[in-house]
Design an enzyme around this catalytic site. Sequence first.
Site, mmCIF file in Angstrom:
data_model
loop_
_atom_site.group_PDB
_atom_site.id
_atom_site.type_symbol
_atom_site.label_atom_id
_atom_site.label_comp_id
_atom_site.label_asym_id
_atom_site.label_seq_id
_atom_site.Cartn_x
_atom_site.Cartn_y
_atom_site.Cartn_z
ATOM 1 N N HIS A 18 0.843 -1.206 0.000
ATOM 2 C CA HIS A 18 0.000 0.000 0.000
ATOM 3 C C HIS A 18 0.880 1.258 0.000
ATOM 4 C CE1 HIS A 18 -2.927 -2.807 2.302
ATOM 5 N NE2 HIS A 18 -3.427 -2.641 1.107
ATOM 6 N N SER A 129 -2.826 -8.087 2.985
ATOM 7 C CA SER A 129 -3.095 -7.860 4.415
ATOM 8 C C SER A 129 -3.482 -9.147 5.127
ATOM 9 C CB SER A 129 -4.192 -6.813 4.589
ATOM 10 O OG SER A 129 -3.760 -5.576 4.092
HETATM 11 P P1 ADP Z 1 -9.656 -3.872 -0.346
HETATM 12 O O1 ADP Z 1 -10.249 -4.633 0.807
HETATM 13 O O2 ADP Z 1 -10.481 -2.744 -0.840
HETATM 14 O O3 ADP Z 1 -9.072 -4.709 -1.468
HETATM 15 P P2 ADP Z 1 -6.964 -3.580 0.548
HETATM 16 O O4 ADP Z 1 -6.537 -2.937 1.817
HETATM 17 O O5 ADP Z 1 -6.778 -5.057 0.455
HETATM 18 O O6 ADP Z 1 -8.449 -3.153 0.354
HETATM 19 O O7 ADP Z 1 -6.250 -2.905 -0.690
HETATM 20 C C1 ADP Z 1 -6.401 -1.560 -1.042
HETATM 21 C C2 ADP Z 1 -5.752 -1.320 -2.408
HETATM 22 O O8 ADP Z 1 -4.360 -1.594 -2.327
HETATM 23 C C3 ADP Z 1 -6.283 -2.228 -3.517
HETATM 24 O O9 ADP Z 1 -6.286 -1.499 -4.731
HETATM 25 C C4 ADP Z 1 -5.272 -3.326 -3.573
HETATM 26 O O10 ADP Z 1 -5.239 -3.932 -4.849
HETATM 27 C C5 ADP Z 1 -4.005 -2.552 -3.303
HETATM 28 N N1 ADP Z 1 -2.959 -3.417 -2.757
HETATM 29 C C6 ADP Z 1 -3.043 -4.264 -1.716
HETATM 30 N N2 ADP Z 1 -1.875 -4.898 -1.509
HETATM 31 C C7 ADP Z 1 -1.018 -4.451 -2.468
HETATM 32 C C8 ADP Z 1 0.339 -4.749 -2.825
HETATM 33 N N3 ADP Z 1 1.046 -5.649 -2.167
HETATM 34 N N4 ADP Z 1 0.879 -4.088 -3.878
HETATM 35 C C9 ADP Z 1 0.140 -3.184 -4.569
HETATM 36 N N5 ADP Z 1 -1.141 -2.871 -4.296
HETATM 37 C C10 ADP Z 1 -1.722 -3.487 -3.269
#
Ligand code: ADP
Length: 159
Positions: A18, A129
């Site tokens: 993130h 996560s």
């Molecule tokens: P959600 O529950 O809305 O998917 P997340 O917290 O899992 O929320 O993710 C928020 C955003 O960050 C999403 O666009 C997700 O694809 C992106 N994201 C999550 N992990 C990574 C990562 N390791 N690298 C790049 N983007 C990520």
Amino acid sequence: MERVAIFPGSFDPFTVGHESIVKRAIPLFDKIVIMIGYNSNKRSFFPVAKRELWIKEVFKNEPKISVVSHEGLTVDFCKKVNAGYILRGLRTSADFEFERAIAQVNKMMHPQIESVFLLTMPEHTPINSTIVRDIILHGGDASMFLPEALNRVDFKAEE
Ligand code: ADP
């Protein structure tokens, strides 16, 4: 007009994946609002207030970034803060399919809002996560997957 982007997610917890997406997006926008989306009927792992505090700590020296929590649709929040862009990260083709549907439906309902996607850095592709939460829950060392600014947080004690 100011280019304001929303970076929505559950961030339970906020990982290096993130952090990297937000940092890379800083030159593209005038402001980025990191929006912790939550649903009061669903149980999360870390409390929203903690997640908010931690993300604020990561970006405390970055004036373009703010952090808020919001229950409800991301597009409604975009309207509230006059944001024209929704920023999301893409790791895999599964991410793409999931994001494609949401972005296209958002576009049909709110044509003025653009979704913007950044591909993850290769080294962040496997980080999500859920896995990081599992490591913390079972007492493992998740520090390499968490932003450096949070090195001193005792996540285990925070559950
Ligand atoms: P959600 O529950 O809305 O998917 P997340 O917290 O899992 O929320 O993710 C928020 C955003 O960050 C999403 O666009 C997700 O694809 C992106 N994201 C999550 N992990 C990574 C990562 N390791 N690298 C790049 N983007 C990520």
